[in-house]
Enzyme design. Sequence first.
Site, short mmCIF file in Angstrom:
data_model
loop_
_atom_site.label_atom_id
_atom_site.label_comp_id
_atom_site.label_asym_id
_atom_site.label_seq_id
_atom_site.Cartn_x
_atom_site.Cartn_y
_atom_site.Cartn_z
CE1 TYR A 149 -2.18 1.53 -1.15
CE2 TYR A 149 -1.20 3.63 -1.78
CZ TYR A 149 -2.32 2.86 -1.52
OH TYR A 149 -3.57 3.42 -1.65
CE LYS A 153 -4.58 1.67 -4.30
NZ LYS A 153 -5.96 1.20 -4.53
#
EC number: 1.1.1.-
Length: 287
Positions: A149, A153
């Site tokens: 994750y 980002k």
Amino acid sequence: MTRDQKFALVTGCGKGGIGEALILEYTRRGIYAIATVLPTENSDHLTAAGITWFPLDVTDEQSVVDLKKSIASVTDGYLDFLVNNAGICYTMTAIDTDVSAVKRMFDVNVFGPMRMVHHFHDMLIQATGTIVNIGSIGGVVPYMYGASYNASKAALHHYSNTLRLEMSPFNVKVLTVISGEVGTNILKNDVHRNLPEGSYYSPLAVEFRDHVQRTPKTTSRFEYAENVVAQSLKSSPAAWFWTGSATGIIRFLDMFAWRTIWDFFFYREFNLGKVKDAYLANLKKDM
């Protein structure tokens, strides 16, 4: 020609999320805000609030093309704000990562915004608009169990940096939001996730379960939305806008501390010594 009405398009406006809060805040400020939800997702909360909405799967090229046609018919070809908010989470140790799940996440978190910008850039240029990409502190710090994750980002942050430069000749602004912990339901798909059997991190199996089921101290999504929308409405918004729980200290340490300060902090917070002790004990057994 001066237009009295401005238009915003916000992706990922499912019930209980950041997108819903953003769409309501834009509407409150007099912006004609248009929401998207997944084709399989309930939209009653948007209909009840009088919000115009359309189905969208940001991983599906044709879905984005169809959305553009629908939006153009509503806005006469203008788009003042494109808010790339749709996102999903995947919580797992780096060494136990299921790459197929990560590919799906990148398709939403990274390639989704890229598709939206690719297809809507002419409408944004026409309106001298603003692109808002919803990033995360995870793209800045090595938050435990979030390698994939965090990487998605970080990729979005760097894409946004270059996009900001490349859109500047057209006076289109790009705002990257570095979000702290905000009270949403993004972790809903992770609450039943477990470490795989035989993982080197098995000594932390209970701690991992507690982590994915946690209720962290967060900023209200409505307070967050108010801050983000206010920033996006500025004539010269910040390149990176930090908002949400923990962003103040993280921003300071990222600017002024040594790179491995996070290793020191997270090693203790996530009890990695327990993993090391178990590993060393197993080595002794095998000797």
